[in-house]
Design a protein around this motif. Structure first.
Motif, short mmCIF file in Angstrom:
data_model
loop_
_atom_site.label_atom_id
_atom_site.label_comp_id
_atom_site.label_asym_id
_atom_site.label_seq_id
_atom_site.Cartn_x
_atom_site.Cartn_y
_atom_site.Cartn_z
N VAL A 461 37.95 -28.93 63.63
CA VAL A 461 39.48 -29.09 63.76
C VAL A 461 40.08 -29.65 62.51
N ASP A 462 40.64 -29.04 61.86
CA ASP A 462 41.30 -29.21 60.52
C ASP A 462 42.64 -29.91 60.86
N ARG A 463 42.42 -31.34 60.53
CA ARG A 463 43.67 -32.32 60.96
C ARG A 463 44.70 -32.69 59.68
N SER A 464 44.43 -31.91 58.63
CA SER A 464 45.00 -32.42 57.31
C SER A 464 46.48 -32.21 57.35
N HIS A 465 46.99 -31.17 58.15
CA HIS A 465 48.35 -31.36 58.40
C HIS A 465 49.00 -31.69 59.98
N SER A 466 48.16 -32.33 60.64
CA SER A 466 48.56 -32.67 61.91
C SER A 466 49.77 -33.64 62.11
N SER A 467 49.82 -34.77 61.05
CA SER A 467 50.85 -35.71 61.27
C SER A 467 51.52 -36.02 59.54
N THR A 468 52.78 -36.18 59.69
CA THR A 468 53.14 -36.72 58.37
C THR A 468 53.21 -38.30 58.07
N ILE A 469 52.76 -39.00 59.42
CA ILE A 469 52.68 -40.18 59.32
C ILE A 469 51.47 -40.70 58.64
N VAL A 470 51.44 -41.54 57.68
CA VAL A 470 50.14 -41.86 56.91
C VAL A 470 49.80 -43.16 57.76
N GLY A 471 48.50 -43.10 58.00
CA GLY A 471 47.65 -44.34 58.73
C GLY A 471 46.90 -43.55 59.85
N PHE A 472 47.24 -42.38 60.41
CA PHE A 472 46.24 -41.93 61.31
C PHE A 472 45.11 -41.27 60.49
N GLN A 473 43.78 -40.82 61.06
CA GLN A 473 42.72 -40.28 60.62
C GLN A 473 43.10 -38.88 60.48
N ASN A 474 42.92 -38.06 59.42
CA ASN A 474 42.91 -36.73 59.29
C ASN A 474 41.86 -35.83 58.78
N TYR A 475 40.61 -36.56 58.80
CA TYR A 475 39.44 -35.81 58.46
C TYR A 475 39.41 -34.71 59.34
N THR A 476 38.70 -33.40 58.90
CA THR A 476 38.17 -32.29 59.45
C THR A 476 37.06 -32.81 60.72
N VAL A 477 37.20 -32.67 61.80
CA VAL A 477 36.10 -32.71 62.89
C VAL A 477 35.15 -31.75 62.76
N THR A 478 33.84 -32.05 62.60
CA THR A 478 32.97 -30.77 62.40
C THR A 478 32.15 -30.88 63.88
N GLY A 479 32.05 -29.69 64.65
CA GLY A 479 31.15 -29.55 65.45
C GLY A 479 30.09 -28.27 65.22
N TYR A 480 28.93 -28.35 66.09
CA TYR A 480 28.00 -26.94 65.91
C TYR A 480 28.20 -26.13 67.15
N PHE A 481 28.33 -25.06 66.82
CA PHE A 481 28.32 -23.84 67.66
C PHE A 481 27.72 -22.47 67.35
N TYR A 482 26.58 -22.16 67.84
CA TYR A 482 25.84 -21.00 67.57
C TYR A 482 26.11 -19.68 68.61
N PRO A 483 27.18 -18.82 68.41
CA PRO A 483 27.22 -17.65 69.21
C PRO A 483 25.77 -17.04 69.46
N TYR A 484 25.54 -16.64 70.64
CA TYR A 484 24.15 -15.89 70.62
C TYR A 484 24.31 -14.30 70.34
N THR A 485 23.13 -13.90 69.90
CA THR A 485 22.84 -12.40 69.23
C THR A 485 22.24 -11.71 70.80
N LEU A 486 23.13 -10.81 71.26
CA LEU A 486 22.60 -10.13 72.54
C LEU A 486 22.21 -8.82 72.28
N SER A 487 21.14 -8.30 73.03
CA SER A 487 20.53 -7.05 72.89
C SER A 487 20.80 -6.15 74.14
N MET A 488 21.58 -5.15 74.09
CA MET A 488 21.78 -4.22 75.35
C MET A 488 21.75 -2.77 75.09
#
Length: 583
Positions: A461-488
């Motif tokens: 979640v890239d928050r670098s442009h979320s708000s023009t107000i200085v004072g709110f955190q704007n670092y990018t939130v990082t989560g891990y998600f691995y889509p499965y590989t399926l065999s059909m």
């Protein structure tokens, strides 16, 4: 407001209860009490007694020197009396606080925390403290734990027939796990038990397991680290589709690795194998895990919704403010903190999974069981917003439907939407990073980008442009998600990615493939920052793109302006601002 507490279904009244830690008269932490709300359907809510000032108070501190004199910390509730009988009584088990401040990283004053009971016989309108409180008075370096503890709080109390069977007890018991740790050693989850016939008679069984301080089950990216102290722990079992039980724990981990997030406390889950120790206690051996919420939701707790035979979880989403010590906007907002949507926890299962390079197995994010065809069934902790609640929130909303389309670049779908929004999309055949955009102003001065990055299996979640107000955190939130590989049918493909996003003012929740949840804050400064769209840095097919604008207002009995008078804590109430800051 912070931790959700005591969530439960009362079959006598056909009513849900949800308590919460809060300061009744201020927007900052202190004078920690329990407020209460009730609901018939987990969609619309009613404040118990009222919403102004102390009206919603269920339990509050009784004054310095008493076992619960300085705070009512987290706990759980059950629709039984102290003999384990359903007669309309509600019983709360909570952490009573006698000494402050407390933290895993400072000296632990003996008997800072203890565990106490309170009951209600009128559906939660009034509460009576058990005359024998506290029912657990263990503390640092004393019997029966003999631990140099980092903390001892937040009882998670439930009947647990499956654990009765594992331990071979002769009568039904209730069990409680707590957040704790041993200084210089590592976090711990103490397990205590009481016979169902006497919930005042508690016995220490031991630690569920003994992780090394700041260790991890797997790679830090996919499982994070345990830190040095646990808070708001939970222990429960969920059935898979064959009826086999899977044992899970959840915990708030403090003091862990800060590689992927700057906050020092995160919510985790583990699945494990539970066996009986030789001393009669239970042993939990972790086999899979991850973050319970990949953003800033913390103090996650769950309850057994017996009305609908499901496990429901809530979390606390703090504010994410950097200026003025994290409180520069709190007075203007008039509040701090909210809770997540109610989430269903279940065993998520996918067949025909292949793991050609071993990445999935190494991530420890799922348990892989190999079938006779050489393919795997992947099982992990499923998490999704309650479907009936989502349906209720959509009532009266304006639904927007967009055609299936292959996008090769970022495209805005609407320049004006709503600050109360649900946005869904399914993405497949992506050649690069892809996602969704919310909270966008018409000129794109403000916007928030939710991106899946396939090169390293991260959901950002890239928050670098979320708000023009200085004072709110704007670092990018990082989560891990691995889509499965399926065999059909002799060929392999990557599973589609299903994104489900909810926005409520500053609160953003992201759900992916019913096994990933992330909560954060975005704080747009302009009222026109309500647009939304799709993000693509290369070709990607977006299907079933739908939006619901203007979700339901769930506090139907509150006025739109529900502000109460702000009352500042005095030096006498705070021991000259040493128990809490009183700011």
């Amino acid at each position: 407001m912070n931790d959700p507490c005591g969530a439960m279904y009362d079959p006598t009244e056909d009513l849900y209860h949800l308590f919460y830690q809060w300061h009744p008269l201020h927007f900052n932490w202190g004078n920690i009490s329990w407020g209460q709300a009730t609901s018939k359907d987990l969609i619309t809510w009613t404040d118990e007694v009222g919403w102004e000032g102390r009206d919603a108070l269920a339990l509050g501190p009784t004054g310095f020197g008493n076992y619960n004199g300085l705070g009512i910390f987290s706990g759980t509730a059950q629709p039984v009396n102290l003999q384990g009988e359903q007669d309309g009584t509600i019983t709360i088990m909570y952490t009573s606080v006698k000494w402050l401040p407390t933290s895993w990283s400072i000296y632990y004053h003996p008997h800072t925390e203890s565990q106490s009971l309170a009951t209600s016989t009128d559906g939660g309108k009034t509460w009576t403290e058990y005359e024998g409180n506290p029912v657990i008075w263990a503390t640092t370096e004393t019997a029966p734990m003999y631990w140099n503890i980092t903390g001892f709080r937040d009882p998670f109390l439930e009947p647990f027939p499956a654990l009765d069977a594992v331990l071979g007890v002769s009568e039904p018991h209730y069990y409680a796990v707590f957040g704790s740790g041993i200084k210089g050693v590592g976090p711990r989850m103490p397990l205590w038990t009481a016979p169902a016939s006497n919930l005042t008679d508690w016995t220490f069984l031991g630690a569920l397991w003994e992780p090394v301080g700041n260790s991890s089950l797997g790679p830090v990216l996919s499982t994070r680290t345990y830190g040095y102290n646990f808070e708001v722990s939970g222990f429960f079992a969920l059935p898979d589709r064959t009826g086999d039980l899977h044992y899970f724990i959840n915990m708030g981990a403090e003091g862990g690795n800060l590689t992927y997030e700057p906050q020092s406390h995160i919510g985790l889950w583990n699945e494990g194998i539970v066996t009986r120790r030789s001393n009669g206690s239970a042993d939990f051996a972790p086999v899979a895990g991850g973050m319970a919420d990949w953003g800033i939701a913390y103090a996650l707790t769950s309850f057994n919704d017996t009305k609908n035979n499901r496990r429901v979880q809530y979390g606390w989403v703090q504010e994410d403010i950097s200026a003025d010590g994290g409180s520069f906007s709190a007075r203007q907002q008039g509040y701090q903190g909210s809770h997540t949507l109610p989430r269903e926890l279940y065993v998520h299962e996918v067949d025909n999974v292949v793991d050609p390079d071993g990445t999935l197995n190494a991530s420890k994010s799922a348990v892989l069981t190999k079938g006779s065809n050489g393919q795997y069934t992947a099982q992990t902790l499923g998490i999704r917003p309650l479907r009936d609640v989502v349906t209720g929130l959509r009532e009266g909303a304006s639904k927007q439907t967009f055609p299936n389309k292959n996008y090769t670049s970022t495209t805005m779908l609407k320049t004006q939407g709503s600050s109360s929004l649900e946005l869904k999309a399914t993405v497949k055949d992506a050649q690069g990073a892809f996602g969704l955009i919310v909270g966008a102003s018409p000129d794109m001065t403000e916007y928030t980008t939710i991106v899946y990055e396939p090169s390293n299996n991260t959901l950002l979640v890239d928050r670098s442009h979320s708000s023009t107000i200085v004072g709110f955190q704007n670092y990018t939130v990082t989560g891990y998600f691995y889509p499965y590989t399926l065999s059909m049918n002799g060929s392999t493909s990557t599973e589609p990615v299903h994104m489900n996003v909810f926005l409520d003012g500053s609160l953003l929740e992201v759900y992916v493939n019913s096994r990933f949840a992330l909560s954060t804050r975005i704080y747009p400064s302009m009222e026109c920052s309500t647009g939304y769209g799709v993000y693509a840095d290369a070709a990607a097919t977006f299907e079933h793109v739908r939006a619901w604008e203007g979700l339901k207002h769930v506090w139907t009995d509150r006025p739109l302006n529900s502000s109460s008078e702000l009352v500042w804590d005095t030096p006498a109430e705070t021991n000259n601002y040493t128990w809490w800051t009183g700011d």
